[in-house]
Enzyme design. Structure first.
Site, mmCIF file in Angstrom:
data_model
loop_
_atom_site.group_PDB
_atom_site.id
_atom_site.type_symbol
_atom_site.label_atom_id
_atom_site.label_comp_id
_atom_site.label_asym_id
_atom_site.label_seq_id
_atom_site.Cartn_x
_atom_site.Cartn_y
_atom_site.Cartn_z
ATOM 1 N N TYR A 155 0.852 -1.186 0.000
ATOM 2 C CA TYR A 155 0.000 0.000 0.000
ATOM 3 C C TYR A 155 0.886 1.233 0.000
ATOM 4 O O TYR A 155 1.838 1.316 0.779
ATOM 5 C CB TYR A 155 -0.898 -0.001 1.240
ATOM 6 C CG TYR A 155 -1.807 1.213 1.347
ATOM 7 C CD1 TYR A 155 -2.840 1.414 0.426
ATOM 8 C CD2 TYR A 155 -1.645 2.148 2.379
ATOM 9 C CE1 TYR A 155 -3.682 2.515 0.533
ATOM 10 C CE2 TYR A 155 -2.493 3.243 2.486
ATOM 11 C CZ TYR A 155 -3.513 3.428 1.564
ATOM 12 O OH TYR A 155 -4.348 4.513 1.676
ATOM 13 N N ASP A 207 9.304 2.889 0.339
ATOM 14 C CA ASP A 207 8.212 3.534 1.069
ATOM 15 C C ASP A 207 8.357 3.138 2.535
ATOM 16 O O ASP A 207 7.965 2.051 2.949
ATOM 17 C CB ASP A 207 6.858 3.097 0.504
ATOM 18 C CG ASP A 207 5.697 3.810 1.200
ATOM 19 O OD1 ASP A 207 5.950 4.491 2.223
ATOM 20 O OD2 ASP A 207 4.551 3.678 0.732
ATOM 21 N N LYS A 266 3.792 8.854 9.230
ATOM 22 C CA LYS A 266 3.495 8.235 10.525
ATOM 23 C C LYS A 266 4.435 8.734 11.643
ATOM 24 O O LYS A 266 4.215 9.806 12.156
ATOM 25 C CB LYS A 266 3.420 6.721 10.370
ATOM 26 C CG LYS A 266 2.253 6.394 9.401
ATOM 27 C CD LYS A 266 1.857 4.974 9.229
ATOM 28 C CE LYS A 266 0.572 4.911 8.391
ATOM 29 N NZ LYS A 266 0.625 4.116 7.194
HETATM 30 C C1 LIG Z 1 0.022 4.569 5.811
HETATM 31 C C2 LIG Z 1 0.848 4.356 4.599
HETATM 32 C C3 LIG Z 1 0.829 5.257 3.518
HETATM 33 C C4 LIG Z 1 -0.166 6.368 3.425
HETATM 34 O O1 LIG Z 1 -0.006 7.314 4.429
HETATM 35 P P1 LIG Z 1 -1.245 8.277 4.796
HETATM 36 O O2 LIG Z 1 -0.651 9.233 5.768
HETATM 37 O O3 LIG Z 1 -2.299 7.384 5.366
HETATM 38 O O4 LIG Z 1 -1.685 8.925 3.539
HETATM 39 C C5 LIG Z 1 1.724 5.070 2.491
HETATM 40 N N1 LIG Z 1 2.594 4.052 2.505
HETATM 41 C C6 LIG Z 1 2.639 3.159 3.516
HETATM 42 C C7 LIG Z 1 3.644 2.058 3.489
HETATM 43 C C8 LIG Z 1 1.749 3.265 4.576
HETATM 44 O O5 LIG Z 1 1.753 2.347 5.548
#
Ligand SMILES: *Cc1c(COP(=O)(O)O)cnc(C)c1O
Length: 435
Positions: free
Chosen positions: A142, A237, A265
């Protein structure tokens, strides 16, 4: 009817599904979400007066626990000076320098407001830099909800059983190629099929949105050499793994240096903030120094940066204590799961990397997306409800992580281990036969 049930009915009238982000709605577990009153340390408190040991941690940010004093103070202090200026501040320079210090490939940083925005922008920069259009992502990974990445997107999408999102024109995902996680051959196949056309490969270095699926030895190294050989960029990511798998994140943990990293995060300390960063020649493509446009009214927001800085300062100063401690606590939970799985003959397996772990209700070891989706979701549902009734607050989906943090002390871990034994015991197959 509980207060949460009551307000949830009202919420469903005014917000789609009653929530502002889908997985919060508890649909996959068939329950009503708890409405939260407040949280402190390892605990979260709902409006009905129940308290839980929290392993969601706002889906990753709260590695230091909730409402950590230094972080709250920093936010209050910043807010008193004004909540937004739309002009540069010293704190933004400080946090960018700190990110450069921690993240191996980072020489320049752009702050944004969410992980979605960070990834979307990083990909734009990668395309601008390489002059190529295609990107490669992995099944079950994701990367936020931007149009081009809503293909085989993990977590909420798996749970809700929507393979792709409505409202995304087919043309918008035409340049998104999908490879298999932990299968480097699937990536080299794409490089062969699209010679000179792939701008970047983006990967969660530890897949954390199909449950935790660690990279097999050699997988990230293979991505590094394939991208290098084909003139494409490698983007990690690290929205979840950044500042979680240690001060240097996944690139340090695995010893693989990507070209760009996305963060979110933890770096916002629970406030809306994220970032993308990378080598200077790539980041120099971003406006106003280069032709890749990207902007944000609230980017580098002073209250969010203050929360992030306070969090990162604590992590940096106490890294030798915090990271081994969260690793140790998560390992204790892993052992409790493994022991209960054996004791009660549960068809399940556990994956863990550092403070991230998952139990999958499937017979096979989980090393791929196909393994992850073989999990028995009904079993997860019963497990989730059991843990919640034991006072353990978990992510309401098979395809998420247990996020262990520094506020989870010996007492919380002991209580959680006991709950794991009780709940997995109640799921034992022999027990079903007797009933
Ligand atoms: C949570 C997440 C995102 C998206 O971040 P948001 O702040 O929810 O838009 C992108 N990449 C990874 C790996 C994530 O866990």
């Amino acid at each position: 009817m509980t207060k949460s049930e009551h307000i949830f009915q009202e919420a469903c009238q005014v917000m789609p599904g009653g929530v502002n982000s889908p997985v919060r709605a508890y649909r996959a577990v068939g329950l009503t979400p708890r409405f939260i009153d407040h949280a402190k340390g390892a605990y979260i408190y709902d409006i009905d007066g129940n308290s839980y040991i929290d392993y969601v941690g706002s889906w990753g940010p709260m590695i230091l626990g909730h409402a950590r004093e230094e972080v709250v103070e920093a936010v209050c202090e910043a807010a008193r000076r004004g909540t937004s200026y739309g002009a540069p501040t010293c704190a933004e320079v400080e946090i960018a320098e700190m990110i450069n210090e921690a993240v191996s490939c980072s020489e320049m940083v752009r702050l944004v407001n969410s992980g979605t925005e960070a990834v979307m922008s990083a990909i734009r920069a990668a395309r601008g830099y390489t002059g190529r259009d295609y990107i490669v992502k992995f099944e079950g990974c994701y990367h936020g909800h931007s149009d081009g990445l809503l293909v085989k997107g993990g977590s909420g999408l798996l749970t809700e059983n929507v393979p792709d999102s409505a409202g995304v024109p087919a043309a918008f995902v035409e340049k998104t190629l999908v490879a298999k996680y932990n299968d480097a051959d699937s990536v080299s196949g794409l490089f062969d099929a699209y010679p000179g056309k792939i701008a970047a490969v983006i990967v969660e270095p530890v897949a954390a949105n199909m449950g935790i699926v660690p990279p097999k030895p050699g997988f990230l190294e293979a991505l590094r050499s394939l991208t290098k050989d084909h003139g494409a960029l490698l983007i990690f990511d690290e929205v979840i793994t950044g500042f979680r798998l240690g001060w240097g994140g996944a690139s340090q943990w695995f010893g693989v240096t990507p070209d760009m990293v996305t963060l979110g995060k933890i770096i916002g300390g629970g406030m809306p903030m994220a970032a993308y960063c990378g080598r200077k020649e790539i980041m120099s493509m971003v406006s106003p120094s280069g032709p890749v446009y990207q902007a944000g009214t609230l980017s580098g927001n002073p209250a969010a940066v203050a929360a992030g800085l306070a969090t990162l300062k604590i992590l940096r100063k106490h890294q030798d204590e915090i990271y081994p401690a969260v690793d140790h606590a998560a390992k204790a939970l892993e052992q409790a799961y493994t022991a209960a799985i054996e004791k009660y003959h549960i068809p399940a397996s556990v994956n863990r990397t550092g403070s991230l772990l998952s139990i999958f209700f499937t017979n096979r070891p989980v090393e791929s997306y196909d393994d992850a989706v073989s999990a028995d979701l009904n079993m997860f549902k019963r497990y989730f409800a059991g843990m919640l009734s034991q006072g353990i607050y978990l992510a309401p989906s098979q395809f998420e992580a247990v996020f262990v943090g520094y506020a989870h002390g010996p007492q919380e871990i002991e209580k959680t281990k006991a709950a794991i034994d009780t709940v997995l015991g109640s799921l034992a197959p022999d027990r079903d036969k007797e009933a």
